[in-house]
Design a protein around this motif. Structure first.
Motif, PDB file in Angstrom:
ATOM      1  N   GLU A 249       0.820  -1.210   0.000  1.00  0.00           N
ATOM      2  CA  GLU A 249       0.000   0.000   0.000  1.00  0.00           C
ATOM      3  C   GLU A 249       0.853   1.257   0.000  1.00  0.00           C
ATOM      4  O   GLU A 249       0.581   2.214  -0.739  1.00  0.00           O
ATOM      5  CB  GLU A 249      -0.926  -0.008   1.217  1.00  0.00           C
ATOM      6  N   ARG A 250       1.910   1.264   0.812  1.00  0.00           N
ATOM      7  CA  ARG A 250       2.791   2.446   0.873  1.00  0.00           C
ATOM      8  C   ARG A 250       3.438   2.725  -0.471  1.00  0.00           C
ATOM      9  O   ARG A 250       3.686   3.877  -0.816  1.00  0.00           O
ATOM     10  CB  ARG A 250       3.883   2.240   1.933  1.00  0.00           C
ATOM     11  N   ALA A 252       2.189   1.729  -3.413  1.00  0.00           N
ATOM     12  CA  ALA A 252       1.168   1.728  -4.464  1.00  0.00           C
ATOM     13  C   ALA A 252       1.441   0.659  -5.518  1.00  0.00           C
ATOM     14  O   ALA A 252       1.477   0.923  -6.719  1.00  0.00           O
ATOM     15  CB  ALA A 252       1.084   3.111  -5.113  1.00  0.00           C
ATOM     16  N   THR A 254       1.472  -3.986  -6.233  1.00  0.00           N
ATOM     17  CA  THR A 254       1.010  -5.318  -5.841  1.00  0.00           C
ATOM     18  C   THR A 254       2.227  -6.212  -5.669  1.00  0.00           C
ATOM     19  O   THR A 254       3.113  -6.238  -6.528  1.00  0.00           O
ATOM     20  CB  THR A 254       0.088  -5.928  -6.909  1.00  0.00           C
ATOM     21  N   GLY A 275      -3.323  -5.888  -2.229  1.00  0.00           N
ATOM     22  CA  GLY A 275      -1.925  -5.653  -2.566  1.00  0.00           C
ATOM     23  C   GLY A 275      -1.053  -6.878  -2.559  1.00  0.00           C
ATOM     24  O   GLY A 275       0.132  -6.780  -2.879  1.00  0.00           O
TER      25      GLY A 275
END
Length: 282
Positions: A249-250, A252, A254, A275
């Motif tokens: 997530e940090r 952005a 996968t 992710g």
């Protein structure tokens, strides 16, 4: 088949190594360094010994081993003082350090050697948090270089001086570690298409070390994903997967986790962790 060099014909080393060697007592590290470097000499490599002290003292340490002594006589052994190369408190530049060893490897090949092998006591370069952070990043970066080039290294750290926690931060960035090791290894010797390889156990012991290693590794994205070759992963708990999802997530992106384990896919689904995509490793 033996590969000829200007020094004669010797068998090529069976594999490239990047080993973290925690030690307790200077004599123990020197003995391991002698053995590691002698293996390189037998394989026709140029070898480099990096440690604290002046070059005369370092040369004397190697001369105690007749195999290294012979290598010194014929110019296959080099020594360098870490005290002279780095001022007290110096923080290494990870990319710049890799460039230095890449150049040294190229020079060794141009001189007719089969590669470069380094035994280095890096204790004095990881005494502060800033030094540890930079050096851990360097260890992962140089491991990627070694995975594709004829360079091997043994990195020594004084566990008694630094503490097991600090050594673990460095050990986990190596494919292999002895004493003062880590529960997992996140390193660059990965199979094609993967940004890194992951081995060992991601468990309660890893809860602080794992997120730190992920950030320091600077995993490279390709095609919108970061693939991790986790075929050597033996165990992973939900905390570690949550940390991996937070990392994705940090950044952005996968993260594709390629593993032989069946539990990660089930946990990712149960915990609804965006992710992360789990794939079956070959």
């Amino acid at each position: 088949m033996p590969i000829p060099t200007e020094r004669g014909s010797r068998p090529f080393a069976p594999a490239r190594d990047h080993v973290c060697r925690g030690y307790r007592g200077r004599g123990g590290f020197v003995a391991h360094a002698q053995e590691f470097l002698a293996e390189g000499l037998a394989a026709g490599e140029r070898v480099l010994y990096v440690a604290p002290g002046d070059e005369a003292a370092l040369t004397g340490q190697l001369r105690a081993d007749e195999r290294c002594d012979e290598g010194l006589e014929r110019g296959a052994v080099q020594v360098a003082s870490v005290d002279e190369a780095y001022p007290t408190g110096a923080v290494v530049d990870p990319a710049g350090q890799v460039e230095l060893y890449a150049a040294a490897t190229s020079e060794a090949l141009a001189a007719g050697f089969t590669g470069l092998r380094v035994a280095a006591d890096a204790t004095s370069l990881v005494r502060t948090p800033a030094q540890v952070d930079a050096f851990a990043r360097y260890e992962h970066l140089v491991d990627h270089y070694m995975a594709g080039h004829p360079m091997s290294a043994m990195c020594g750290y004084d566990v008694a001086e630094l503490g097991g926690g600090v050594v673990a931060q460095l050990a986990c960035m190596h494919p292999t570690a002895h004493e003062g090791g880590a529960p997992f290894h996140l390193h660059g010797h990965a199979r094609g298409g993967s940004a890194a390889a992951l081995e060992g156990d991601l468990d309660l012991e890893s809860r602080e070390l794992w997120p730190l290693a992920l950030e320091r590794a600077g995993l490279r994205e390709e095609g919108g994903t970061i693939a991790i070759d986790a075929a050597g992963l033996d165990f992973v708990d939900h905390r570690s997967l949550v940390a991996l999802a937070a990392y994705a997530e940090r950044h952005a992106t996968t993260v594709v986790l390629r593993t032989k384990l069946s539990t990660p896919a089930r946990l990712v689904e149960l915990l609804d962790l965006p992710g992360i995509r789990v794939e079956q490793a070959a």
